[in-house]
Design an enzyme around this catalytic site. Structure first.
Site, mmCIF file in Angstrom:
data_model
loop_
_atom_site.group_PDB
_atom_site.id
_atom_site.type_symbol
_atom_site.label_atom_id
_atom_site.label_comp_id
_atom_site.label_asym_id
_atom_site.label_seq_id
_atom_site.Cartn_x
_atom_site.Cartn_y
_atom_site.Cartn_z
ATOM 1 N N ARG A 1 1.129 -1.167 -0.229
ATOM 2 C CA ARG A 1 0.248 0.206 0.453
ATOM 3 C C ARG A 1 0.627 1.062 0.123
ATOM 4 O O ARG A 1 0.724 2.468 -1.013
ATOM 5 C CB ARG A 1 -1.219 0.146 0.927
ATOM 6 N N THR A 2 1.898 1.434 0.871
ATOM 7 C CA THR A 2 2.946 2.732 0.786
ATOM 8 C C THR A 2 3.685 2.744 -0.590
ATOM 9 O O THR A 2 3.071 3.949 -1.245
ATOM 10 C CB THR A 2 3.732 2.604 1.924
ATOM 11 N N LYS B 1 25.931 -4.850 -5.939
ATOM 12 C CA LYS B 1 26.903 -4.637 -6.350
ATOM 13 C C LYS B 1 28.119 -3.819 -5.062
ATOM 14 O O LYS B 1 29.121 -3.437 -5.856
ATOM 15 C CB LYS B 1 26.830 -4.008 -7.632
ATOM 16 N N ARG C 1 12.054 3.522 0.419
ATOM 17 C CA ARG C 1 11.618 2.563 1.854
ATOM 18 C C ARG C 1 12.877 1.878 1.640
ATOM 19 O O ARG C 1 13.261 1.164 0.521
ATOM 20 C CB ARG C 1 10.637 1.581 1.736
ATOM 21 N N HIS D 1 7.981 6.177 9.978
ATOM 22 C CA HIS D 1 6.794 6.175 8.855
ATOM 23 C C HIS D 1 6.617 7.263 8.937
ATOM 24 O O HIS D 1 5.372 6.946 8.990
ATOM 25 C CB HIS D 1 6.419 5.116 8.787
HETATM 26 C C1 NCD Z 1 3.727 -0.353 8.224
HETATM 27 C C2 NCD Z 1 4.872 -0.411 8.005
HETATM 28 O O1 NCD Z 1 5.791 -1.142 6.621
HETATM 29 O O2 NCD Z 1 5.721 -0.265 8.464
HETATM 30 N N1 NCD Z 1 2.910 -1.094 6.686
HETATM 31 C C3 NCD Z 1 1.948 0.493 6.085
HETATM 32 O O3 NCD Z 1 3.482 1.284 5.464
HETATM 33 N N2 NCD Z 1 0.868 0.403 6.116
HETATM 34 C C4 NCD Z 1 3.203 -1.642 9.162
HETATM 35 C C5 NCD Z 1 3.663 -3.275 9.022
HETATM 36 O O4 NCD Z 1 4.293 -3.845 8.228
HETATM 37 O O5 NCD Z 1 3.326 -3.870 10.144
#
Ligand code: NCD
Length: 337
Positions: free
Chosen positions: A57-58, A86, A107, A135
């Site tokens: 989703r992110t 690499k 990320r 986050h």
């Molecule tokens: C979260 C994350 O990646 O920190 N998910 C997200 O981005 N909505 C929480 C998780 O992965 O549990």
């Protein structure tokens, strides 16, 4: 803060007025998120969407938010398919990729990595999660959702009572959310986790030093009866030394409709950053809650689109041009937000 050209790396960057500015811009994005109108304000702009850790989703939310503003998205996913395997440094990758994009979302499994990357980037970088650290965009969409849910109950964020449940040690969403709540008044945070997965001291200290009341417990049922929000989280198995160790904590704090009815005040809002672990050993938020109107998990994801659109519009300084580049949609749209 001045948003134009800024990296969005940590909640520490924000004052309360900055958060209110983001939320006000997010409100203005609603007609575009609902597909009543389309805007081409970022036509020609390119988002480098770089996810070196699992994400559904992110990653898609950042990409869709950029598309909704008329921009184009270039994706990189996984270490295996990148030059990082690499031996390339994050800083070199940043120098290169920032030459290809107007803004980058990233990320990465290592805490601090996105800030390191940003320090060598020539374009703004938005942190999509750096290890167990932060986050920030998730916390912003969580608080935006909290504000909307509370507004329906004639309440504001000040005075909020929230229970954060589960893996508070490795869960970056609760780290960023607790930092964000430190900006508000009369907050009561109940931190419910196994002792081994307790919220790191620095976040507890920050909450307490800004006047929040903090209760720490490993008991779920006794601590969810007087809260406005229950915020459940997943055991972050990918951050444990072994899967067996993660298994020790799975399924310890389950919430289902029977528990909700018996232990929560009516209208308590149920939240989760998702993904919820629906395997039987975990089942932290049972699907029998799906018909509960106070389950806000899919409103969170919808709101995330608006908050991320707002952040792009702010860092690329197009907030005041969004509407002048807009038109009504030409197709039948069933989308509701
Ligand atoms: C979260 C994350 O990646 O920190 N998910 C997200 O981005 N909505 C929480 C998780 O992965 O549990």
């Amino acid at each position: 803060m001045n948003f134009t050209g800024a990296h969005i790396l940590s909640i520490e960057q924000f004052q309360r007025e900055d958060v209110e500015r983001i939320f006000a811009v997010a409100d203005r994005m609603a007609p575009y998120g609902r597909r009543q109108r389309v805007t081409r304000v970022l036509e020609g702009a390119i988002l480098g969407n770089m996810f070196f850790e699992a994400s559904t989703r992110t990653r898609v939310s950042f990409g869709s938010a950029f598309n909704l503003l008329g921009g184009e998205v270039r994706e990189t996913a996984g270490f295996e398919s990148s030059a990082l395997v690499k031996g390339e440094s994050l800083r070199d990758t940043a120098r290169v990729l920032s030459g290809f994009s107007d803004v980058i979302c990233m990320r990465h499994p290592q805490a601090g990595s996105v800030a390191e990357f940003a320090s060598a980037s020539r374009v703004p970088v938005l942190n999509g999660g750096d290890g167990s650290n932060e986050h920030p965009t998730q916390a912003l969409l969580d608080l935006y959702t909290i504000a909307k849910e509370l507004a329906q109950r004639q309440r504001s964020i000040d005075g909020l009572r929230i229970a954060m449940i589960g893996d508070l040690r490795y869960g970056r969403t609760v780290h960023s959310l607790s930092r964000l709540l430190s900006l508000y008044k009369n907050i009561h945070v109940l931190l419910i986790s196994p002792p081994e997965l307790a919220m790191p001291e620095q976040y507890v200290e920050q909450l307490r030093s800004t006047g929040a009341q903090v209760t720490i417990s490993d008991q779920l049922l006794a601590n969810i009866n007087h809260v406005d929000i229950v915020y459940s989280t997943r055991i972050q198995e990918e951050r444990f030394p072994s899967r067996e160790e993660a298994d020790l904590y799975r399924g310890k704090f389950r919430l289902n409709q029977a528990i909700y009815t018996q232990h929560c005040e009516p209208n308590t809002v149920i939240m989760h950053p998702l993904p919820r672990d629906s395997r039987s050993a975990a089942n932290e938020l049972d699907i029998d809650l799906d018909d509960n109107p106070n389950l806000a998990i899919f409103r969170q994801t919808d709101n995330g689109l608006l908050v991320r659109m707002a952040l792009f519009a702010l860092v690329l300084d197009v907030v005041d041009q969004v509407d002048s580049c807009a038109q009504a949609v030409r197709w039948h749209s069933a989308r509701q937000l």
